[in-house]
Design an enzyme around this catalytic site. Structure first.
Site, PDB file in Angstrom:
ATOM      1  N   GLY A  36       0.804  -1.223  -0.107  1.00 43.01           N
ATOM      2  CA  GLY A  36      -0.026  -0.174  -0.044  1.00 43.01           C
ATOM      3  C   GLY A  36       0.942   1.289   0.064  1.00 43.01           C
ATOM      4  O   GLY A  36       0.567   2.083  -0.945  1.00 43.01           O
ATOM      5  N   HIS A  37       1.825   1.184   0.858  1.00 37.71           N
ATOM      6  CA  HIS A  37       2.643   2.510   0.776  1.00 37.71           C
ATOM      7  C   HIS A  37       3.637   2.708  -0.459  1.00 37.71           C
ATOM      8  O   HIS A  37       3.635   3.652  -0.941  1.00 37.71           O
ATOM      9  CB  HIS A  37       3.916   2.127   1.968  1.00 37.71           C
ATOM     10  CG  HIS A  37       3.292   2.177   3.523  1.00 37.71           C
ATOM     11  ND1 HIS A  37       3.331   0.899   4.123  1.00 37.71           N
ATOM     12  CD2 HIS A  37       2.747   3.247   4.064  1.00 37.71           C
ATOM     13  CE1 HIS A  37       2.784   1.226   5.201  1.00 37.71           C
ATOM     14  NE2 HIS A  37       2.385   2.708   5.256  1.00 37.71           N
ATOM     15  N   GLN A  64       0.373  10.354  18.372  1.00 38.42           N
ATOM     16  CA  GLN A  64      -0.773  10.002  17.633  1.00 38.42           C
ATOM     17  C   GLN A  64      -1.187   8.693  18.477  1.00 38.42           C
ATOM     18  O   GLN A  64      -2.250   8.110  18.250  1.00 38.42           O
ATOM     19  CB  GLN A  64      -0.783  10.162  16.214  1.00 38.42           C
ATOM     20  CG  GLN A  64       0.097   9.009  15.655  1.00 38.42           C
ATOM     21  CD  GLN A  64       0.021   9.233  14.084  1.00 38.42           C
ATOM     22  OE1 GLN A  64       0.847  10.055  13.880  1.00 38.42           O
ATOM     23  NE2 GLN A  64      -0.730   8.183  13.558  1.00 38.42           N
ATOM     24  N   ASP A 153      -7.121   5.201   5.703  1.00 41.06           N
ATOM     25  CA  ASP A 153      -7.289   5.999   6.879  1.00 41.06           C
ATOM     26  C   ASP A 153      -8.237   6.969   6.080  1.00 41.06           C
ATOM     27  O   ASP A 153      -7.887   8.164   6.169  1.00 41.06           O
ATOM     28  CB  ASP A 153      -6.076   6.483   7.338  1.00 41.06           C
ATOM     29  CG  ASP A 153      -5.480   5.211   7.894  1.00 41.06           C
ATOM     30  OD1 ASP A 153      -5.756   4.399   8.862  1.00 41.06           O
ATOM     31  OD2 ASP A 153      -4.329   5.087   7.459  1.00 41.06           O
ATOM     32  N   SER A 189      -0.024  -1.878   8.387  1.00 41.28           N
ATOM     33  CA  SER A 189       1.070  -2.364   9.260  1.00 41.28           C
ATOM     34  C   SER A 189       0.528  -3.124  10.544  1.00 41.28           C
ATOM     35  O   SER A 189       1.219  -4.157  11.031  1.00 41.28           O
ATOM     36  CB  SER A 189       2.103  -1.271   9.639  1.00 41.28           C
ATOM     37  OG  SER A 189       2.390  -0.619   8.582  1.00 41.28           O
TER      38      SER A 189
END
Ligand code: PAF
Length: 285
Positions: A36-37, A64, A153, A189
């Site tokens: 994905g990254h 976060q 996200d 992840s």
């Protein structure tokens, strides 16, 4: 590939690159890179052009993570991340220390106050403040023309868009689609935490999105309410006792407010726990 560890040296280098009129594309990540990254890095390369600058930040941002969350356990593999970045032709990576990003005493935060109050923001009240703070800092350090985030996200991406607009950052925000494993599980992840049995059942989130899409396709003229579509899709959870739903919502993609009835473009948002692992997913209907 250049590697910067100090915010000051990254910033000077980027300012110089901007003066030389190089397009700069930023991909902020917390490392432990997956396909994905890589797709976001490729999107950044496309935006920057073959001679532009692609910067990837690899930083597990402590602000976060809430108390009791998985900051210490968050998976890390810097050597592998650097190798991936190198093989993707990334121009620079940023791997700062916490002391350099949040030099003590640290007291300045960026807070989005509308979109961040809902959904993930309810279970994780300080999460988005940490995200908007670190992303603002990375924007100021790298001075990018473009920054690329994942749709996985979705709420985070919308908050970053809102913040970019509100604070007049001269940056174009690009979103890359969620990449999925063969069985539909959204790449993340955090999937590394799942036991074999949890991993097997975690695909239910994607199955719920697919079922919602199927129901709408099957009966396009029916006026679907969110609550009706919700109860149809939630039935799938009966077969996955290891997955505990936190929320499922059908929202307007811009305001993230719950929609009473389903129309085209509504986003289905899902969050659940498999043991202590939080899973999120979303899809456009
Ligand atoms: O999506 C992430 O990996 C993180 O929230 C981000 C945007 C890199 C900020 O730490």
């Amino acid at each position: 590939m250049k590697r910067f560890q100090s915010p000051g040296s990254l910033q000077s280098w980027c300012l110089q690159k901007r003066l030389e009129n190089n397009p700069i594309a930023l991909v902020p990540t917390m490392g432990f890179l997956h396909a994905g990254h890589v797709s976001l890095i490729r999107k950044a390369r496309k935006a920057a052009g073959p001679t532009g600058i692609v910067i990837v930040t690899l930083y597990v941002n402590p602000t976060q993570f809430g108390q009791g969350e998985d900051f210490d356990a968050y998976p890390r593999d810097l050597k592998r991340d650097l190798a991936i970045c190198r093989s993707e032709g990334v121009n620079a990576v940023f791997t700062p220390s916490h002391g350099s990003m949040y030099a003590s005493p640290y007291s300045t935060y960026v807070n989005e106050t509308l979109l961040s109050r809902q959904w993930e923001g309810i279970q994780r009240p300080s999460h988005f403040r940490g995200v908007t703070t670190i992303v603002s800092k990375l924007f100021l350090l790298t001075q990018p023309h473009v920054a690329v985030f994942g749709e996985k996200d979705f709420q985070q991406a919308m908050i970053i868009r809102q913040m970019t607009r509100d604070l007049h950052f001269p940056i174009r925000i690009l979103l890359g689609p969620t990449l999925r494993e063969k069985d539909g599980l959204a790449m993340s992840s955090r999937n590394a935490y799942l036991t074999e049995n949890q991993r097997g059942q975690a695909t239910v989130l994607y199955q719920m999105i697919q079922l919602a899409r199927k129901e709408l396709r099957f009966d396009p003229h029916r006026k679907w309410t969110s609550s009706r579509l919700g109860s149809v899709t939630q039935k799938l959870l009966q077969a996955t006792p290891l997955i505990r739903l936190d929320y499922m919502a059908f929202v307007d993609p811009h305001t993230l407010q719950q929609a009473k009835t389903i129309r085209k473009g509504i986003r289905m948002l899902l969050a659940a726990y498999a043991g202590k692992t939080r899973l999120i997913d979303n899809g456009s209907l």
